[in-house]
Each structure stands twice: as structure tokens, then as C-alpha cells.
Design a protein around this motif. Structure first.
Motif, PDB file in Angstrom:
ATOM      1  N   PRO A 186       3.926  15.089 -20.530  1.00  0.00           N
ATOM      2  CA  PRO A 186       5.004  14.612 -19.648  1.00  0.00           C
ATOM      3  C   PRO A 186       4.596  14.446 -18.180  1.00  0.00           C
ATOM      4  CG  PRO A 186       5.806  16.365 -21.052  1.00  0.00           C
ATOM      5  CD  PRO A 186       4.325  16.259 -21.287  1.00  0.00           C
ATOM      6  N   SER A 187       3.738  15.316 -17.683  1.00  0.00           N
ATOM      7  CA  SER A 187       3.332  15.187 -16.284  1.00  0.00           C
ATOM      8  C   SER A 187       1.925  14.609 -16.162  1.00  0.00           C
ATOM      9  CB  SER A 187       3.390  16.545 -15.591  1.00  0.00           C
ATOM     10  OG  SER A 187       2.472  17.421 -16.212  1.00  0.00           O
ATOM     11  N   GLY A 188       1.443  14.005 -17.234  1.00  0.00           N
ATOM     12  CA  GLY A 188       0.096  13.441 -17.229  1.00  0.00           C
ATOM     13  C   GLY A 188       0.004  12.175 -16.395  1.00  0.00           C
ATOM     14  N   ALA A 189      -1.188  11.892 -15.976  1.00  0.00           N
ATOM     15  CA  ALA A 189      -1.427  10.730 -15.127  1.00  0.00           C
ATOM     16  C   ALA A 189      -1.579   9.465 -15.961  1.00  0.00           C
ATOM     17  CB  ALA A 189      -2.683  10.950 -14.301  1.00  0.00           C
ATOM     18  N   ARG A 190      -1.296   8.353 -15.319  1.00  0.00           N
ATOM     19  CA  ARG A 190      -1.541   7.044 -15.909  1.00  0.00           C
ATOM     20  C   ARG A 190      -2.757   6.464 -15.206  1.00  0.00           C
ATOM     21  NH1 ARG A 190       3.159   9.656 -16.352  1.00  0.00           N
ATOM     22  NH2 ARG A 190       4.704   8.610 -17.627  1.00  0.00           N
ATOM     23  N   THR A 191      -3.657   5.870 -15.965  1.00  0.00           N
ATOM     24  CA  THR A 191      -4.870   5.308 -15.381  1.00  0.00           C
ATOM     25  C   THR A 191      -4.995   3.842 -15.766  1.00  0.00           C
ATOM     26  OG1 THR A 191      -6.222   5.962 -17.280  1.00  0.00           O
ATOM     27  CG2 THR A 191      -6.088   7.518 -15.448  1.00  0.00           C
ATOM     28  N   TRP A 192      -5.707   3.091 -14.925  1.00  0.00           N
ATOM     29  CA  TRP A 192      -6.010   1.701 -15.228  1.00  0.00           C
ATOM     30  C   TRP A 192      -7.399   1.394 -14.713  1.00  0.00           C
ATOM     31  CZ3 TRP A 192      -6.996  -1.794 -11.274  1.00  0.00           C
ATOM     32  CH2 TRP A 192      -6.615  -1.404  -9.983  1.00  0.00           C
ATOM     33  N   ALA A 193      -8.043   0.430 -15.340  1.00  0.00           N
ATOM     34  CA  ALA A 193      -9.381   0.032 -14.911  1.00  0.00           C
ATOM     35  C   ALA A 193      -9.557  -1.461 -15.116  1.00  0.00           C
ATOM     36  CB  ALA A 193     -10.438   0.796 -15.695  1.00  0.00           C
ATOM     37  N   HIS A 194     -10.131  -2.107 -14.120  1.00  0.00           N
ATOM     38  CA  HIS A 194     -10.462  -3.524 -14.199  1.00  0.00           C
ATOM     39  C   HIS A 194     -11.937  -3.592 -14.546  1.00  0.00           C
ATOM     40  CE1 HIS A 194     -11.227  -7.640 -12.510  1.00  0.00           C
ATOM     41  NE2 HIS A 194     -10.143  -7.842 -13.250  1.00  0.00           N
ATOM     42  N   GLU A 195     -12.232  -4.003 -15.769  1.00  0.00           N
ATOM     43  CA  GLU A 195     -13.598  -3.932 -16.273  1.00  0.00           C
ATOM     44  C   GLU A 195     -14.565  -4.855 -15.533  1.00  0.00           C
ATOM     45  OE1 GLU A 195     -13.376  -4.559 -20.463  1.00  0.00           O
ATOM     46  OE2 GLU A 195     -12.059  -2.846 -20.764  1.00  0.00           O
ATOM     47  N   GLU A 196     -14.101  -6.018 -15.107  1.00  0.00           N
ATOM     48  CA  GLU A 196     -14.996  -6.967 -14.451  1.00  0.00           C
ATOM     49  C   GLU A 196     -15.486  -6.483 -13.096  1.00  0.00           C
ATOM     50  OE1 GLU A 196     -13.118 -10.761 -14.317  1.00  0.00           O
ATOM     51  OE2 GLU A 196     -12.780 -10.795 -16.484  1.00  0.00           O
ATOM     52  N   SER A 197     -14.626  -5.818 -12.331  1.00  0.00           N
ATOM     53  CA  SER A 197     -15.010  -5.377 -10.988  1.00  0.00           C
ATOM     54  C   SER A 197     -15.333  -3.896 -10.913  1.00  0.00           C
ATOM     55  CB  SER A 197     -13.893  -5.694  -9.992  1.00  0.00           C
ATOM     56  OG  SER A 197     -12.762  -4.896 -10.273  1.00  0.00           O
ATOM     57  N   GLY A 198     -14.961  -3.147 -11.942  1.00  0.00           N
ATOM     58  CA  GLY A 198     -15.187  -1.708 -11.918  1.00  0.00           C
ATOM     59  C   GLY A 198     -14.144  -0.961 -11.107  1.00  0.00           C
ATOM     60  N   SER A 199     -13.102  -1.642 -10.680  1.00  0.00           N
ATOM     61  CA  SER A 199     -12.032  -0.996  -9.912  1.00  0.00           C
ATOM     62  C   SER A 199     -11.031  -0.351 -10.852  1.00  0.00           C
ATOM     63  CB  SER A 199     -11.313  -2.024  -9.054  1.00  0.00           C
ATOM     64  OG  SER A 199     -12.201  -2.590  -8.128  1.00  0.00           O
ATOM     65  N   GLY A 200     -10.275   0.599 -10.322  1.00  0.00           N
ATOM     66  CA  GLY A 200      -9.263   1.268 -11.126  1.00  0.00           C
ATOM     67  C   GLY A 200      -8.402   2.153 -10.265  1.00  0.00           C
ATOM     68  N   GLY A 201      -7.499   2.863 -10.924  1.00  0.00           N
ATOM     69  CA  GLY A 201      -6.613   3.742 -10.186  1.00  0.00           C
ATOM     70  C   GLY A 201      -5.918   4.739 -11.091  1.00  0.00           C
ATOM     71  N   ILE A 202      -5.267   5.687 -10.448  1.00  0.00           N
ATOM     72  CA  ILE A 202      -4.516   6.736 -11.143  1.00  0.00           C
ATOM     73  C   ILE A 202      -3.165   6.859 -10.453  1.00  0.00           C
ATOM     74  CG2 ILE A 202      -4.428   9.189 -11.704  1.00  0.00           C
ATOM     75  CD1 ILE A 202      -7.483   9.217 -11.535  1.00  0.00           C
ATOM     76  N   ALA A 203      -2.113   7.032 -11.243  1.00  0.00           N
ATOM     77  CA  ALA A 203      -0.776   7.207 -10.678  1.00  0.00           C
ATOM     78  C   ALA A 203       0.031   8.130 -11.570  1.00  0.00           C
ATOM     79  CB  ALA A 203      -0.081   5.864 -10.545  1.00  0.00           C
ATOM     80  N   HIS A 204       1.137   8.648 -11.047  1.00  0.00           N
ATOM     81  CA  HIS A 204       1.988   9.549 -11.816  1.00  0.00           C
ATOM     82  C   HIS A 204       3.072   8.820 -12.590  1.00  0.00           C
ATOM     83  CE1 HIS A 204       0.156  13.205 -10.414  1.00  0.00           C
ATOM     84  NE2 HIS A 204       0.180  12.725  -9.183  1.00  0.00           N
ATOM     85  N   THR A 205       3.412   7.590 -12.187  1.00  0.00           N
ATOM     86  CA  THR A 205       4.452   6.841 -12.891  1.00  0.00           C
ATOM     87  C   THR A 205       3.924   5.469 -13.302  1.00  0.00           C
ATOM     88  OG1 THR A 205       5.332   5.812 -10.897  1.00  0.00           O
ATOM     89  CG2 THR A 205       6.272   7.954 -11.522  1.00  0.00           C
ATOM     90  N   HIS A 206       4.567   4.912 -14.325  1.00  0.00           N
ATOM     91  CA  HIS A 206       4.193   3.574 -14.789  1.00  0.00           C
ATOM     92  C   HIS A 206       4.468   2.531 -13.704  1.00  0.00           C
ATOM     93  CE1 HIS A 206       3.298   0.583 -17.826  1.00  0.00           C
ATOM     94  NE2 HIS A 206       4.363  -0.097 -17.418  1.00  0.00           N
ATOM     95  N   GLU A 207       5.553   2.692 -12.972  1.00  0.00           N
ATOM     96  CA  GLU A 207       5.900   1.753 -11.915  1.00  0.00           C
ATOM     97  C   GLU A 207       4.838   1.719 -10.820  1.00  0.00           C
ATOM     98  OE1 GLU A 207       8.023   4.107 -13.081  1.00  0.00           O
ATOM     99  OE2 GLU A 207       9.270   2.773 -14.289  1.00  0.00           O
ATOM    100  N   GLU A 208       4.291   2.877 -10.477  1.00  0.00           N
ATOM    101  CA  GLU A 208       3.242   2.930  -9.453  1.00  0.00           C
ATOM    102  C   GLU A 208       1.972   2.248  -9.945  1.00  0.00           C
ATOM    103  OE1 GLU A 208       1.163   3.311  -6.054  1.00  0.00           O
ATOM    104  OE2 GLU A 208       3.307   3.589  -6.309  1.00  0.00           O
ATOM    105  N   VAL A 209       1.660   2.373 -11.225  1.00  0.00           N
ATOM    106  CA  VAL A 209       0.495   1.676 -11.775  1.00  0.00           C
ATOM    107  C   VAL A 209       0.684   0.167 -11.655  1.00  0.00           C
ATOM    108  CG1 VAL A 209      -0.799   1.205 -13.894  1.00  0.00           C
ATOM    109  CG2 VAL A 209      -0.149   3.525 -13.356  1.00  0.00           C
ATOM    110  N   ILE A 210       1.897  -0.317 -11.966  1.00  0.00           N
ATOM    111  CA  ILE A 210       2.195  -1.745 -11.851  1.00  0.00           C
ATOM    112  C   ILE A 210       2.018  -2.200 -10.402  1.00  0.00           C
ATOM    113  CG2 ILE A 210       4.004  -3.502 -12.084  1.00  0.00           C
ATOM    114  CD1 ILE A 210       2.897  -2.451 -14.766  1.00  0.00           C
ATOM    115  N   ARG A 211       2.485  -1.418  -9.432  1.00  0.00           N
ATOM    116  CA  ARG A 211       2.324  -1.769  -8.015  1.00  0.00           C
ATOM    117  C   ARG A 211       0.843  -1.813  -7.630  1.00  0.00           C
ATOM    118  NH1 ARG A 211       7.290   0.953  -7.503  1.00  0.00           N
ATOM    119  NH2 ARG A 211       6.394   3.015  -7.287  1.00  0.00           N
ATOM    120  N   GLN A 212       0.052  -0.843  -8.104  1.00  0.00           N
ATOM    121  CA  GLN A 212      -1.374  -0.821  -7.785  1.00  0.00           C
ATOM    122  C   GLN A 212      -2.083  -2.049  -8.348  1.00  0.00           C
ATOM    123  OE1 GLN A 212      -3.118   2.851  -9.167  1.00  0.00           O
ATOM    124  NE2 GLN A 212      -1.933   4.107  -7.749  1.00  0.00           N
ATOM    125  N   ILE A 213      -1.781  -2.400  -9.588  1.00  0.00           N
ATOM    126  CA  ILE A 213      -2.417  -3.565 -10.208  1.00  0.00           C
ATOM    127  C   ILE A 213      -1.993  -4.841  -9.490  1.00  0.00           C
ATOM    128  CG2 ILE A 213      -2.515  -4.957 -12.315  1.00  0.00           C
ATOM    129  CD1 ILE A 213      -2.324  -2.300 -13.892  1.00  0.00           C
TER     130      ILE A 213
END
Length: 90
Positions: A17-44
Motif C-alpha cells: 500500500p505505501s510502496g513506490a511507483r517507478t518508471w523508466a524510459h529505456e531509450e534515454s535511461g531516464s526514470g523516476g520514483i513517486a508515491h502516487t500514480h498521478e505523480e508518475v503521470i506528471r513526471q512522465i
């Protein structure tokens, strides 16, 4: 673990429940971590810029003739809740 995508980028959400959400852009090697799905969408959205498939701006952001400038599209760049609260207050 739940896996979803936004604009072609994979989002991995922890089952904890309190786990992080992560994302990674494979072509550039960029990524991020956020606590909510909405924040991940904003980062992307910030990372990729305007979406050419956006029905509102078609990837050209939004023209604001009152300010005589170009402002970010509200669909391509969802605003942080903190920024919206600041605008309402002051």
C-alpha cells in the motif's frame, strides 16, 4: 506488482500500500520514483513534453491570448495539486 503504461513508458506499481511507483524510459535511461500514480503521470508528462495525440492541443501546447504567450496544455501537463491550491489562495 502492477504494470501499466503511459505514453509508451512502463509504470511499475508495488503491491504494498505505501510502496513506490517507478518508471523508466529505456531509450534515454531516464526514470523516476513517486508515491502516487498521478505523480508518475506528471513526471512522465514533464519528461516527454506535449503529446502529439492530445485532443486539446495536438502537441502544440495552448495559446493564451490574454497573456500573449504559450502556456502548458492542461491535458499534456497535469498540474501539481499544490500549485492549484496556491492559485486558489492567492
Amino acid at each position: 506488482m502492477t504494470i501499466s503504461t503511459h505514453r509508451g513508458i512502463t509504470i511499475v506499481e508495488s503491491d504494498h500500500p505505501s510502496g513506490a511507483r517507478t518508471w523508466a524510459h529505456e531509450e534515454s535511461g531516464s526514470g523516476g520514483i513517486a508515491h502516487t500514480h498521478e505523480e508518475v503521470i506528471r513526471q512522465i508528462s514533464r519528461f516527454l513534453g506535449p503529446d502529439p495525440a492530445c485532443a486539446l492541443c495536438r502537441g502544440h501546447e495552448t495559446e493564451d491570448w490574454a497573456c500573449l504567450g504559450i502556456v502548458p496544455c492542461s491535458v499534456c501537463f497535469p498540474e501539481d495539486p499544490v500549485d492549484e491550491d496556491k492559485r486558489r489562495v492567492g
